[in-house]
Design a protein around this motif. Structure first.
Motif, short mmCIF file in Angstrom:
data_model
loop_
_atom_site.label_atom_id
_atom_site.label_comp_id
_atom_site.label_asym_id
_atom_site.label_seq_id
_atom_site.Cartn_x
_atom_site.Cartn_y
_atom_site.Cartn_z
N ARG A 163 -19.19 99.41 8.58
CA ARG A 163 -20.42 100.16 8.87
C ARG A 163 -21.61 99.22 9.05
O ARG A 163 -22.44 99.40 9.93
CB ARG A 163 -20.70 101.17 7.77
CG ARG A 163 -21.85 102.09 8.10
CD ARG A 163 -21.90 103.22 7.11
NE ARG A 163 -20.66 103.98 7.19
CZ ARG A 163 -20.59 105.28 7.42
NH1 ARG A 163 -21.69 105.97 7.56
NH2 ARG A 163 -19.45 105.89 7.48
N MET A 164 -21.68 98.18 8.22
CA MET A 164 -22.78 97.23 8.34
C MET A 164 -22.69 96.48 9.67
O MET A 164 -23.72 96.21 10.30
CB MET A 164 -22.77 96.23 7.18
CG MET A 164 -23.93 95.26 7.24
SD MET A 164 -23.90 94.11 5.86
CE MET A 164 -25.03 94.93 4.78
N VAL A 165 -21.48 96.17 10.12
CA VAL A 165 -21.31 95.53 11.43
C VAL A 165 -21.84 96.47 12.51
O VAL A 165 -22.54 96.04 13.43
CB VAL A 165 -19.84 95.15 11.69
CG1 VAL A 165 -19.65 94.63 13.12
CG2 VAL A 165 -19.37 94.11 10.68
N GLY A 166 -21.55 97.76 12.39
CA GLY A 166 -22.07 98.74 13.34
C GLY A 166 -23.58 98.78 13.34
O GLY A 166 -24.21 98.84 14.41
N TYR A 167 -24.18 98.73 12.16
CA TYR A 167 -25.65 98.71 12.08
C TYR A 167 -26.21 97.46 12.74
O TYR A 167 -27.23 97.51 13.43
CB TYR A 167 -26.12 98.77 10.63
CG TYR A 167 -25.88 100.08 9.92
CD1 TYR A 167 -25.91 101.29 10.59
CD2 TYR A 167 -25.62 100.10 8.56
CE1 TYR A 167 -25.69 102.50 9.93
CE2 TYR A 167 -25.40 101.30 7.89
CZ TYR A 167 -25.44 102.49 8.58
OH TYR A 167 -25.22 103.67 7.92
N ALA A 168 -25.53 96.33 12.55
CA ALA A 168 -25.99 95.08 13.15
C ALA A 168 -25.94 95.16 14.68
O ALA A 168 -26.85 94.71 15.36
CB ALA A 168 -25.16 93.90 12.64
N MET A 169 -24.86 95.76 15.21
CA MET A 169 -24.75 95.90 16.67
C MET A 169 -25.83 96.85 17.19
O MET A 169 -26.45 96.59 18.22
CB MET A 169 -23.36 96.42 17.07
CG MET A 169 -22.20 95.49 16.75
SD MET A 169 -22.29 93.87 17.54
CE MET A 169 -22.91 92.88 16.19
N ALA A 170 -26.08 97.92 16.45
CA ALA A 170 -27.10 98.89 16.86
C ALA A 170 -28.51 98.30 16.81
O ALA A 170 -29.40 98.75 17.54
CB ALA A 170 -27.02 100.14 15.98
N ALA A 171 -28.71 97.29 15.97
CA ALA A 171 -30.03 96.69 15.82
C ALA A 171 -30.40 95.78 17.00
O ALA A 171 -31.56 95.43 17.17
CB ALA A 171 -30.11 95.89 14.52
N LEU A 172 -29.41 95.40 17.80
CA LEU A 172 -29.68 94.54 18.95
C LEU A 172 -30.47 95.32 19.99
O LEU A 172 -30.14 96.45 20.32
CB LEU A 172 -28.38 94.02 19.56
CG LEU A 172 -27.59 93.06 18.69
CD1 LEU A 172 -26.19 92.86 19.25
CD2 LEU A 172 -28.32 91.73 18.57
N ARG A 173 -31.49 94.72 20.52
CA ARG A 173 -32.33 95.38 21.51
C ARG A 173 -32.50 94.48 22.73
O ARG A 173 -32.62 93.27 22.60
CB ARG A 173 -33.72 95.68 20.94
CG ARG A 173 -33.71 96.63 19.78
CD ARG A 173 -33.53 98.06 20.27
NE ARG A 173 -33.58 98.99 19.18
CZ ARG A 173 -32.52 99.60 18.67
NH1 ARG A 173 -31.34 99.35 19.14
NH2 ARG A 173 -32.65 100.45 17.68
N GLY A 174 -32.52 95.09 23.88
CA GLY A 174 -32.80 94.34 25.11
C GLY A 174 -31.77 93.27 25.40
O GLY A 174 -30.60 93.39 25.05
N ARG A 175 -32.21 92.22 26.03
CA ARG A 175 -31.31 91.13 26.41
C ARG A 175 -30.95 90.32 25.18
O ARG A 175 -31.80 89.97 24.38
CB ARG A 175 -31.99 90.25 27.44
CG ARG A 175 -32.25 91.01 28.74
CD ARG A 175 -32.93 90.17 29.74
NE ARG A 175 -31.99 89.14 30.17
CZ ARG A 175 -32.26 88.24 31.07
NH1 ARG A 175 -33.44 88.23 31.66
NH2 ARG A 175 -31.38 87.33 31.41
N THR A 176 -29.67 90.03 25.05
CA THR A 176 -29.19 89.28 23.90
C THR A 176 -27.98 88.46 24.31
O THR A 176 -27.27 88.81 25.26
CB THR A 176 -28.82 90.22 22.73
OG1 THR A 176 -28.30 89.45 21.66
CG2 THR A 176 -27.79 91.27 23.14
#
Length: 150
Positions: free
Chosen positions: A61-74
């Motif tokens: 779940r924390m990995v999912g939160y980390a992916m969701a926290a990415l914004r814009g170009r990365t």
């Protein structure tokens, strides 16, 4: 959010001109998750749980939160992280799931009629198990721990 001060110096604009912009702050544990995800080669996927096991101290779940926290170009290939059923997890907003599928298909990932990826074929083997083809193309981190990767 942290605020960063950027200075723009170019012809036509007064030297020293500065503008404040908002820059998202990365949560301390997320940086380690992102280092692991950056190791997933194109054409392969990993599950949230698989990344959590490699990172060692977090949950899927924390990995999912980390992916969701990415914004814009990365530079983090977030699209290569899927759920343990081989499916793209639904998003609470926007067309992220469709975008993720299109990005994966561009990399050669195939989906069955139910929208699942065959994990036996497409799963990344992790940091320490690589095919001869991956080693040949330098897609191996040579046994580095997530803390040693950059």
């Amino acid at each position: 959010m942290k605020t960063a001060l950027l200075k723009r110096r170019s012809s036509g604009i007064a030297p020293g001109w500065a503008k404040e912009i908002e820059k998202p702050e990365i949560k301390p544990g997320y940086a380690r998750i992102y280092r692991v995800v950056r190791q997933i080669p194109p054409g392969k996927v990993a599950t949230y749980g698989q990344i959590a096991k490699i990172v060692d101290w977090c949950t899927a779940r924390m990995v999912g939160y980390a992916m969701a926290a990415l914004r814009g170009r990365t530079d983090v290939p977030w699209q290569r992280v899927i759920n343990s059923k081989g499916e793209i997890s639904t998003r609470s907003r926007g067309d992220g799931a469709l975008r993720q599928r299109k990005l994966l298909e561009k990399e050669g990932i195939r989906f069955d009629p139910k929208g699942r990826v065959n994990l036996r074929k497409a799963r990344w083997k992790g940091l320490y198990a690589h095919s001869a083809e991956e080693r040949k193309h330098g897609e191996v981190n040579h046994g580095q721990s997530p803390d040693e990767m950059e």
